[in-house]
Enzyme design. Structure first.
Site, PDB file in Angstrom:
ATOM      1  N   ALA A 241      39.850  30.650  46.286  1.00 38.65           N
ATOM      2  CA  ALA A 241      39.508  32.052  46.064  1.00 38.65           C
ATOM      3  C   ALA A 241      38.714  32.552  47.252  1.00 38.65           C
ATOM      4  O   ALA A 241      37.931  31.820  47.858  1.00 38.65           O
ATOM      5  CB  ALA A 241      38.702  32.231  44.782  1.00 38.65           C
ATOM      6  N   LYS A 242      38.940  33.821  47.564  1.00 39.56           N
ATOM      7  CA  LYS A 242      38.276  34.422  48.716  1.00 39.56           C
ATOM      8  C   LYS A 242      36.751  34.309  48.595  1.00 39.56           C
ATOM      9  O   LYS A 242      36.050  34.046  49.554  1.00 39.56           O
ATOM     10  CB  LYS A 242      38.703  35.889  48.791  1.00 39.56           C
ATOM     11  CG  LYS A 242      37.964  36.709  49.814  1.00 39.56           C
ATOM     12  CD  LYS A 242      38.362  36.338  51.229  1.00 39.56           C
ATOM     13  CE  LYS A 242      37.654  37.244  52.224  1.00 39.56           C
ATOM     14  NZ  LYS A 242      37.554  36.631  53.528  1.00 39.56           N
ATOM     15  N   ARG A 243      36.266  34.487  47.351  1.00 40.71           N
ATOM     16  CA  ARG A 243      34.810  34.513  47.192  1.00 40.71           C
ATOM     17  C   ARG A 243      34.189  33.144  47.443  1.00 40.71           C
ATOM     18  O   ARG A 243      32.996  33.004  47.604  1.00 40.71           O
ATOM     19  CB  ARG A 243      34.427  35.040  45.807  1.00 40.71           C
ATOM     20  CG  ARG A 243      34.837  34.175  44.658  1.00 40.71           C
ATOM     21  CD  ARG A 243      34.656  34.901  43.322  1.00 40.71           C
ATOM     22  NE  ARG A 243      35.613  34.456  42.335  1.00 40.71           N
ATOM     23  CZ  ARG A 243      35.496  33.364  41.619  1.00 40.71           C
ATOM     24  NH1 ARG A 243      34.459  32.584  41.789  1.00 40.71           N
ATOM     25  NH2 ARG A 243      36.421  33.027  40.741  1.00 40.71           N
ATOM     26  N   GLY A 245      35.151  31.404  50.040  1.00 38.93           N
ATOM     27  CA  GLY A 245      35.236  31.153  51.471  1.00 38.93           C
ATOM     28  C   GLY A 245      36.616  30.861  52.015  1.00 38.93           C
ATOM     29  O   GLY A 245      36.744  30.500  53.182  1.00 38.93           O
TER      30      GLY A 245
END
Ligand SMILES: [Zn+2]
Length: 285
Positions: A241-243, A245
């Site tokens: 997930a982007k959150r 990293g």
């Protein structure tokens, strides 16, 4: 001939996990050669979280990966079909209004499922007396009494007994008037309208398919086959997930990475360091 789709929400940029999902869906759509179709559908009804301008970047990402697609209507242009289906279910006595807050549901829930706390059915027999917006929930028990037991088929995991009761009485119409349909209702209607024959998506949506199969039966929709592919997992064993990293595809593009080479590496299972594939599910009836 397969018709598959990739259906991202413009809530944030696409990352490697999305690339893998799009490539799997694209290749399954094309596996029978000419005549197969791979669709792109922008799921842009997430209210305040939706950033429609990201859709342009999504198209650039897919082109960078060397994929070819047909774009179908975004969800924001389909609200009338969601309202009509919800109204039909309501007239059939299959929906009931719910005014519970998230905190009340968390406090009252006895069990938890893939989507969080299972709604305990607080409002099923007590219509709320309020003029405030209400959510509309599917009475899963009543729905199952009408349809009887259903099955569905996943290409990887095999024949499945539909068990929508595991998710409880899910919300089909949200309180937020800007987001009139839940994911379950919108995605099920869209896949039928787009004539998708092979619903390709990640294993994290496996449990949602039990509900989608029930909705298809209630609404008289065609029943596709599903392909729930493994997920790319980060070094902590969590979904990328982007959150956490994972760099976005747009960042990779901007840095000059070769998208075709990345796509072919993903096809061959050559994953970046630290990234692994989740196990294939095998849950039989
Ligand atoms: Zn309620």
């Amino acid at each position: 001939m397969n018709v598959t789709r990739f259906a991202p929400s413009p809530n944030g940029p696409l990352h490697l996990g999305h690339a893998f999902s799009a490539i799997v869906s694209h290749d399954l759509g094309r596996r029978d050669g000419e005549g197969g179709r791979f669709l792109l559908r922008i799921e842009d009804i997430d209210g305040a979280r939706s950033r429609p301008e990201l859709a342009a970047a999504f198209r650039s990402d897919l082109a960078w990966l060397g994929l070819e697609w047909e774009e179908v209507a975004p969800q924001s242009s389909r609200l009338a079909s969601y309202r009509a289906a919800a109204e039909a279910l309501r007239l059939d006595g299959l929906l009931y209004p719910c005014r519970c807050t998230r905190a009340e549901i968390v406090a009252a829930a006895l069990t938890s499922g893939a989507d969080g706390p299972i709604y305990p059915g607080t409002c099923r027999n007590a219509a709320p007396e309020t003029s405030a917006p209400v959510a509309w929930r599917l009475d899963v028990g009543e729905a199952l009494r009408r349809t009887g037991r259903l099955t569905w088929r996943d290409e990887l995991a095999g024949e499945q007994l539909a068990r929508p009761e595991l998710a409880g009485d899910v919300v089909l119409v949200r309180k937020d008037p800007a987001t009139p349909a839940s994911y379950h209702l919108a995605a099920t209607l869209d896949d039928a309208a787009d004539e998708v024959t092979l619903v390709t998506r990640g294993q994290d949506l496996f449990a949602a398919t039990h509900i989608h199969r029930l909705l298809q039966e209630l609404l008289g929709l065609p029943v596709p086959v599903w392909h729930h592919h493994p997920l790319l997992m980060d070094p902590n064993g969590e979904k990328l997930a982007k959150r956490r990293g994972s760099p976005s595809l747009a960042d990779r593009r901007a840095a000059g990475e070769d998208g075709l080479a990345l796509a072919n590496a993903l096809r061959k299972g050559r994953l970046p360091a630290g990234i692994t594939l989740s196990n294939t599910l095998h849950s039989h009836p």
